[in-house]
Design a protein around this motif. Structure first.
Motif, PDB file in Angstrom:
ATOM      1  N   ASP A  22      30.143  31.602  41.117  1.00 55.47           N
ATOM      2  CA  ASP A  22      31.006  32.856  40.865  1.00 55.47           C
ATOM      3  C   ASP A  22      31.670  32.487  39.430  1.00 55.47           C
ATOM      4  O   ASP A  22      32.653  33.465  38.997  1.00 55.47           O
ATOM      5  N   THR A  23      31.196  31.726  38.628  1.00 57.10           N
ATOM      6  CA  THR A  23      31.752  31.473  37.356  1.00 57.10           C
ATOM      7  C   THR A  23      31.302  32.474  36.250  1.00 57.10           C
ATOM      8  O   THR A  23      30.266  32.922  36.434  1.00 57.10           O
ATOM      9  N   LYS A  24      31.862  32.589  35.217  1.00 55.17           N
ATOM     10  CA  LYS A  24      31.463  33.356  34.055  1.00 55.17           C
ATOM     11  C   LYS A  24      30.241  32.759  33.379  1.00 55.17           C
ATOM     12  O   LYS A  24      29.178  33.649  33.350  1.00 55.17           O
ATOM     13  N   LYS A  29      24.214  33.354  33.338  1.00 54.69           N
ATOM     14  CA  LYS A  29      22.799  32.895  33.472  1.00 54.69           C
ATOM     15  C   LYS A  29      21.964  33.681  34.302  1.00 54.69           C
ATOM     16  O   LYS A  29      20.835  34.002  33.863  1.00 54.69           O
ATOM     17  N   ALA A  30      22.521  34.294  35.250  1.00 56.89           N
ATOM     18  CA  ALA A  30      21.887  35.053  36.414  1.00 56.89           C
ATOM     19  C   ALA A  30      21.217  36.248  35.697  1.00 56.89           C
ATOM     20  O   ALA A  30      20.301  36.729  35.855  1.00 56.89           O
ATOM     21  N   GLU A  73      36.443  28.656  21.320  1.00 61.58           N
ATOM     22  CA  GLU A  73      36.273  29.865  22.029  1.00 61.58           C
ATOM     23  C   GLU A  73      34.754  30.153  22.390  1.00 61.58           C
ATOM     24  O   GLU A  73      33.860  29.183  21.862  1.00 61.58           O
ATOM     25  N   GLU A  74      34.433  30.960  23.412  1.00 60.31           N
ATOM     26  CA  GLU A  74      32.907  30.939  23.783  1.00 60.31           C
ATOM     27  C   GLU A  74      32.176  31.802  22.720  1.00 60.31           C
ATOM     28  O   GLU A  74      32.619  32.904  22.062  1.00 60.31           O
ATOM     29  N   LEU A  93      25.573  42.713  31.280  1.00 63.28           N
ATOM     30  CA  LEU A  93      26.459  41.689  31.552  1.00 63.28           C
ATOM     31  C   LEU A  93      27.649  42.607  32.009  1.00 63.28           C
ATOM     32  O   LEU A  93      28.392  41.848  32.847  1.00 63.28           O
ATOM     33  N   ARG A  94      27.906  43.748  31.773  1.00 66.15           N
ATOM     34  CA  ARG A  94      29.184  44.662  32.048  1.00 66.15           C
ATOM     35  C   ARG A  94      28.849  44.773  33.637  1.00 66.15           C
ATOM     36  O   ARG A  94      29.758  44.876  34.559  1.00 66.15           O
ATOM     37  N   ARG A  95      27.604  45.297  33.914  1.00 68.34           N
ATOM     38  CA  ARG A  95      27.543  45.702  35.368  1.00 68.34           C
ATOM     39  C   ARG A  95      27.437  44.349  36.249  1.00 68.34           C
ATOM     40  O   ARG A  95      27.741  44.475  37.334  1.00 68.34           O
ATOM     41  N   ALA A  96      27.354  43.388  35.684  1.00 68.13           N
ATOM     42  CA  ALA A  96      27.388  42.113  36.590  1.00 68.13           C
ATOM     43  C   ALA A  96      29.025  41.583  36.560  1.00 68.13           C
ATOM     44  O   ALA A  96      28.782  40.470  37.325  1.00 68.13           O
ATOM     45  N   GLY A  97      29.648  42.329  35.976  1.00 65.44           N
ATOM     46  CA  GLY A  97      31.023  41.647  35.849  1.00 65.44           C
ATOM     47  C   GLY A  97      31.200  40.356  35.027  1.00 65.44           C
ATOM     48  O   GLY A  97      32.247  39.687  35.317  1.00 65.44           O
TER      49      GLY A  97
END
Length: 139
Positions: A22-24, A29-30, A73-74, A93-97
């Motif tokens: 459940d990490t960023k 990656k998913a 930073e990322e 990415l937005r939809r996946a939170g």
């Protein structure tokens, strides 16, 4: 002619790394896997390499590293993306939170010759200028 394979160079600072599904990074990656996009995680000891080398471009060789400066930073760097696919990626990415990644770039003929760290500095400066948070020291 073979299709140009999309790839993301992804850097996450050590201080932000976590484990689990459940990490960023796991959520990111998913999304990339679902979209068929290859991911290359950039480690702190690779920030002195050129973008071209890290992205696997012909003609770029690994360089000997003296000391790796800190990247705090990322960063998400995209290779072989069309504008449509960039929009699709950001939307997914937005939809996946997945929390927003402020520093993003597309590999160009110019920046592929830069060291990853130099791209980071440029992106950070641009982001700070655009967001009005100028953290550069002027003393």
């Amino acid at each position: 002619m073979a299709a140009r394979k999309e790839m993301v160079l992804y850097y996450q600072p050590e201080k932000n790394r976590q484990s689990g599904n459940d990490t960023k990074a796991a959520k990111l990656k998913a999304v990339l896997v679902r979209m068929g996009i290859r991911i290359k995680n950039i480690s702190p000891d690779q920030v002195g390499q050129t973008i071209g080398y890290l992205a696997g471009f012909d003609g770029f060789e690994e360089t000997e590293q003296m000391e790796s400066p800190d990247v705090e930073e990322e960063i998400l760097v995209m290779k072989n993306f069309s504008n449509r696919r960039i929009d699709e990626l950001l939307s997914n990415l937005r939809r996946a939170g997945v929390p927003k990644i402020d520093l993003k770039a597309v590999i160009t003929d110019t920046n592929c010759k830069w060291k990853f760290y130099d791209l980071y500095l440029e992106l950070k400066e641009e982001h700070d200028a655009m967001s009005g948070t100028n953290n550069t020291e002027t003393d």
